[in-house]
Design a protein around this motif. Structure first.
Motif, PDB file in Angstrom:
ATOM      1  N   LYS A   1      43.810  40.375  40.475  1.00 27.88           N
ATOM      2  CA  LYS A   1      42.815  40.940  39.556  1.00 27.88           C
ATOM      3  C   LYS A   1      43.384  41.218  38.167  1.00 27.88           C
ATOM      4  O   LYS A   1      42.635  41.300  37.203  1.00 27.88           O
ATOM      5  CB  LYS A   1      42.231  42.232  40.152  1.00 27.88           C
TER       6      LYS A   1
ATOM      7  N   ASP B   1      35.641  42.450  36.125  1.00 28.60           N
ATOM      8  CA  ASP B   1      37.072  42.266  36.379  1.00 28.60           C
ATOM      9  C   ASP B   1      37.648  41.302  35.349  1.00 28.60           C
ATOM     10  O   ASP B   1      36.930  40.449  34.830  1.00 28.60           O
ATOM     11  CB  ASP B   1      37.304  41.664  37.781  1.00 28.60           C
ATOM     12  N   ILE B   2      38.933  41.435  35.094  1.00 28.62           N
ATOM     13  CA  ILE B   2      39.636  40.466  34.253  1.00 28.62           C
ATOM     14  C   ILE B   2      39.493  39.073  34.869  1.00 28.62           C
ATOM     15  O   ILE B   2      39.166  38.104  34.189  1.00 28.62           O
ATOM     16  CB  ILE B   2      41.148  40.806  34.188  1.00 28.62           C
ATOM     17  N   ALA B   3      39.749  38.999  36.164  1.00 27.89           N
ATOM     18  CA  ALA B   3      39.741  37.711  36.867  1.00 27.89           C
ATOM     19  C   ALA B   3      39.334  37.946  38.312  1.00 27.89           C
ATOM     20  O   ALA B   3      39.433  39.047  38.829  1.00 27.89           O
ATOM     21  CB  ALA B   3      41.133  37.069  36.807  1.00 27.89           C
ATOM     22  N   GLY B   4      38.841  36.875  38.975  1.00 27.59           N
ATOM     23  CA  GLY B   4      38.593  36.945  40.412  1.00 27.59           C
ATOM     24  C   GLY B   4      37.189  37.409  40.774  1.00 27.59           C
ATOM     25  O   GLY B   4      36.446  37.932  39.933  1.00 27.59           O
ATOM     26  N   THR B   5      36.823  37.197  42.041  1.00 25.67           N
ATOM     27  CA  THR B   5      35.501  37.592  42.523  1.00 25.67           C
ATOM     28  C   THR B   5      35.592  38.428  43.802  1.00 25.67           C
ATOM     29  O   THR B   5      34.630  38.557  44.538  1.00 25.67           O
ATOM     30  CB  THR B   5      34.631  36.345  42.817  1.00 25.67           C
TER      31      THR B   5
ATOM     32  N   GLN C   1      29.016  38.990  39.114  1.00 27.54           N
ATOM     33  CA  GLN C   1      30.413  39.203  38.712  1.00 27.54           C
ATOM     34  C   GLN C   1      30.601  38.789  37.262  1.00 27.54           C
ATOM     35  O   GLN C   1      30.241  37.683  36.876  1.00 27.54           O
ATOM     36  CB  GLN C   1      31.344  38.367  39.601  1.00 27.54           C
TER      37      GLN C   1
ATOM     38  N   ASN D   1      33.684  38.059  34.653  1.00 23.77           N
ATOM     39  CA  ASN D   1      35.133  37.937  34.431  1.00 23.77           C
ATOM     40  C   ASN D   1      35.356  38.037  32.925  1.00 23.77           C
ATOM     41  O   ASN D   1      34.879  37.180  32.160  1.00 23.77           O
ATOM     42  CB  ASN D   1      35.679  36.615  34.973  1.00 23.77           C
ATOM     43  N   THR D   2      36.094  39.059  32.495  1.00 23.94           N
ATOM     44  CA  THR D   2      36.224  39.314  31.056  1.00 23.94           C
ATOM     45  C   THR D   2      37.290  38.444  30.399  1.00 23.94           C
ATOM     46  O   THR D   2      37.435  38.478  29.186  1.00 23.94           O
ATOM     47  CB  THR D   2      36.593  40.791  30.786  1.00 23.94           C
TER      48      THR D   2
ATOM     49  N   VAL E   1      35.933  47.443  34.256  1.00 30.20           N
ATOM     50  CA  VAL E   1      37.307  46.996  34.483  1.00 30.20           C
ATOM     51  C   VAL E   1      38.185  48.223  34.751  1.00 30.20           C
ATOM     52  O   VAL E   1      37.973  49.272  34.160  1.00 30.20           O
ATOM     53  CB  VAL E   1      37.826  46.231  33.241  1.00 30.20           C
TER      54      VAL E   1
END
Lengths: 214, 214
Positions: free
Chosen positions: A149, B65-69, B84, B86-87, B118
């Motif tokens: 994450k 989230d920065i990344a991911g699901t 979701q 993703n930023t 986040v």
């Protein structure tokens, strides 16, 4: 337009980071940029690190916080030089803040400078401050989903300290998953499992650190 | 110059937040902006909240989230609508991200929308997204020094959820100090002591939330 502004800020930052690096090299001081989420134990790691290797190395600290001087006061109690930066609203330290802060430190009398960044798993990893290496701390109470994450910090760090392992029996965190996913992001990451409370694993961390500085 | 840029970004953000607020009001949906440091338990709080009040309210979730699901998948398992975001690099959600995300949600069919920000104790508190209220979570494993070190989030929040109180016997955190310093920053802050693991305190939190929505 937004991207251009951000790029320019990062470029200006990197130029000052290079200046800082020259200052550190000339003074013969090894510099760590210590990063983590709030409450993972950055100041506690600094305390146990200083207590473990103070006889062999002369250590100084820069404390970065949004507000307050709690951490600087804790470090001052160890009898070593410390400077507190209050960033106001900024969620990370940058090279310029460090450039100003180090004028208040006796750099030439230090072997090791530890820069404690603002508690944040995101932006601190984007801003170089002139350090020799970045080290991150993850408390195992934060859960085993953090590497995937917040990948950048895991990728940018040379070492990952997994702290509060004394709490492992009371959480659902899968420490093997943390290690596996961290290494998939950064295969050369050095990982230490420690508890500042029980002292477990601390000598492995400080021994490794000392080998880099000397 | 730097301050001007930041001010302009915040002004633009606030204009879009007002637009979002109108959309939410027209749809009759109550909106929470849920914030905390990484690993304090935002997704776990969403899970127990949904399970506790799903019979009475129709709930939707936006995951930031920065990344991911990972988080969206956890929430999807509850059988409710979730989007979701993703930023990329951004350490917070802003009003524009929410403006785009909600086009994928059936707003008119919802009573409550929970926006999981986040994981970050700093910047999320600076960016309005059109919410009715901000709620923050602090895990007691993060230590009792957090209110004075990250004051803005405590000042901006209507409620503070103190999570993981099942771990209190194994930490040095002084929960009375957390409450005292939080209330000194924000005297009207509503404080809940909960454990997602044992279920302690959850019904107080969901009962209060439900009284605001209906």
């Amino acid at each position: 337009m937004k991207v251009k502004v951000v790029t320019r800020i990062l470029e200006a930052n990197d130029r000052i980071a290079v200046e800082n690096r020259k200052l550190f090299n000339n003074a013969g001081v090894y510099v760590i940029n210590l990063m983590s989420a709030p409450g993972a134990g950055k100041t506690s790691i600094i305390e146990v690190t200083v207590k473990n290797i103070i006889k062999n190395l002369r250590i100084g600290v820069v404390e970065g916080d949004i507000a307050g001087t709690d951490d600087a006061q804790r470090v001052e109690g160890l009898g070593i030089p410390v400077v507190q930066i209050n960033t106001g609203g900024a969620c990370h330290l940058d090279a310029n803040m460090i450039n100003e802060a180090i004028t208040d430190l006796p750099l030439k009398d230090l072997d090791l400078l530890i820069i404690e960044n603002v508690g944040n798993l995101v932006c601190p990893a984007e801003f170089k401050v002139g350090e020799d290496m970045k080290v991150m701390i993850l408390s195992i109470t934060e859960g085993d989903d953090k590497p995937l994450k917040y990948p950048l910090m895991f990728q940018e760090s040379s070492a990952l300290i997994l702290n509060k392992i004394d709490l492992l029996p009371y959480t659902d965190a899968d420490i093997e998953k943390i290690k596996r996913n961290s290494l998939s992001l950064n295969p050369s990451l050095k990982i230490f499992e420690v508890s500042c409370k029980t002292g477990e694993g601390i000598s492995e961390w400080t021994g490794w650190l000392q080998s880099l500085v000397k």
